[in-house]
Scaffold this motif. Structure first.
Motif, mmCIF file in Angstrom:
data_model
loop_
_atom_site.group_PDB
_atom_site.id
_atom_site.type_symbol
_atom_site.label_atom_id
_atom_site.label_comp_id
_atom_site.label_asym_id
_atom_site.label_seq_id
_atom_site.Cartn_x
_atom_site.Cartn_y
_atom_site.Cartn_z
ATOM 1 N N GLY A 80 37.188 54.347 25.358
ATOM 2 C CA GLY A 80 37.618 53.188 24.579
ATOM 3 C C GLY A 80 39.089 53.204 24.204
ATOM 4 N N SER A 105 33.056 62.698 29.780
ATOM 5 C CA SER A 105 33.169 61.749 28.678
ATOM 6 C C SER A 105 33.326 62.462 27.342
ATOM 7 C CB SER A 105 31.926 60.849 28.625
ATOM 8 O OG SER A 105 31.986 59.987 27.504
ATOM 9 N N TRP A 108 33.530 57.105 23.191
ATOM 10 C CA TRP A 108 34.288 55.848 23.234
ATOM 11 C C TRP A 108 35.515 55.869 22.325
ATOM 12 C CZ3 TRP A 108 34.094 51.997 26.593
ATOM 13 C CH2 TRP A 108 34.762 50.807 26.274
ATOM 14 N N ALA A 122 24.988 53.396 21.719
ATOM 15 C CA ALA A 122 25.047 52.873 23.080
ATOM 16 C C ALA A 122 26.473 52.884 23.610
ATOM 17 C CB ALA A 122 24.480 51.459 23.121
ATOM 18 N N GLU A 123 27.431 52.565 22.754
ATOM 19 C CA GLU A 123 28.828 52.555 23.168
ATOM 20 C C GLU A 123 29.314 53.962 23.499
ATOM 21 O OE1 GLU A 123 32.311 49.699 21.721
ATOM 22 O OE2 GLU A 123 31.863 51.255 20.248
ATOM 23 N N ALA A 126 26.428 55.614 26.394
ATOM 24 C CA ALA A 126 26.080 54.870 27.607
ATOM 25 C C ALA A 126 27.289 54.145 28.193
ATOM 26 C CB ALA A 126 24.961 53.881 27.314
ATOM 27 N N ARG A 127 27.956 53.335 27.369
ATOM 28 C CA ARG A 127 29.075 52.554 27.900
ATOM 29 C C ARG A 127 30.237 53.439 28.341
ATOM 30 N NH1 ARG A 127 32.651 47.912 24.753
ATOM 31 N NH2 ARG A 127 33.817 47.213 26.601
ATOM 32 N N GLU A 130 29.728 55.034 31.683
ATOM 33 C CA GLU A 130 29.693 53.989 32.706
ATOM 34 C C GLU A 130 31.103 53.565 33.099
ATOM 35 O OE1 GLU A 130 27.380 50.836 31.101
ATOM 36 O OE2 GLU A 130 25.456 51.858 31.388
ATOM 37 N N VAL A 131 31.970 53.357 32.111
ATOM 38 C CA VAL A 131 33.350 52.972 32.385
ATOM 39 C C VAL A 131 34.057 54.047 33.196
ATOM 40 C CG1 VAL A 131 35.606 52.597 31.296
ATOM 41 C CG2 VAL A 131 33.585 51.436 30.391
#
Length: 221
Positions: A80, A105, A108, A122-123, A126-127, A130-131
């Motif tokens: 993020g 990771s 975020w 989730a951010e 998961a997110r 994924e990014v």
């Protein structure tokens, strides 16, 4: 085969080009300190090198120094914060991958995973991967836990999310194939010989017992 490893973590190198968070300066090291550590561990197969936070010094200073010594490392990026001032951007992440480095990771937005608000899990879990997976062109399934803050609930969430390996900040040695991997951070007070001394001390039965107790408490709380 190496049965146990010592995981070292780099956060920032050189002169910071952004305002640091409170306490972050403790783990920011000079170029000289960083290179001294690399020179001490470059021939040690029982040492793994990791980088946290996605600072641009990973690319500008860390990567050339690693390549010069024939070393590889794993970079845990805050998805993020890509492209923020003095942070890695998408092209920087791709460059690390192209040069043979591994991407993981760090979540975020550098939040404490024990204290996530509704919707943030989730951010973070998961997110973010994924990014990073899209940037790398391959799955990103390994994480470094922000602040080293975890408990049994965090570990259960990571397993449900399909995390293949999780790094902490507990210090001490780890079994080479363990799912949970403790790490030791470089810090601003290290001097010549720090890594060499750490490698010797980490084999002490007393230190290993103390670290084991600390990690067990975290897993059960």
């Amino acid at each position: 085969m190496t049965r146990s490893v010592l995981n070292l973590t780099v956060h920032g190198i050189g002169e910071p080009l952004r305002e640091l968070d409170p306490g972050e300066d403790v783990t920011w090291v000079s170029v000289e300190q960083f290179e001294q550590v690399l020179d001490e561990v470059k021939d040690r197969p029982d040492v793994r090198l990791t980088f946290d936070d996605g600072n641009d010094s990973d690319l500008e200073i860390g990567l050339p120094a690693l390549l010069e010594r024939g070393l590889r490392a794993e970079f845990f990026v805050l998805a993020g914060r890509l492209g923020e001032r003095a942070r890695l951007d998408a092209d920087g992440v791709r460059e690390l991958v192209q040069q043979g480095m591994r991407i993981g990771s760090h979540g975020w937005a550098h939040r404490d995973w024990r204290r996530l608000a509704p919707g943030q899990e989730a951010e973070e879990l998961a997110r973010a991967p994924e990014v990073l997976s899209e940037l790398c062109g391959e799955p990103v399934g390994r994480v470094a836990i922000p602040f080293g803050s975890y408990d049994r609930h965090v570990l259960a969430r990571l397993r449900r999310a399909g995390v293949s390996l999780a790094y902490t900040s507990d210090g001490g040695r780890a079994r080479a194939g363990a799912w949970l991997q403790p790490r030791t951070s470089l810090h601003r007070d290290i001097g010549p010989g720090w890594a060499t001394a750490l490698l010797e001390d980490s084999r002490s039965p007393r230190m290993r017992a103390r670290k084991l107790v600390s990690r067990t408490i975290k897993r059960l709380r």
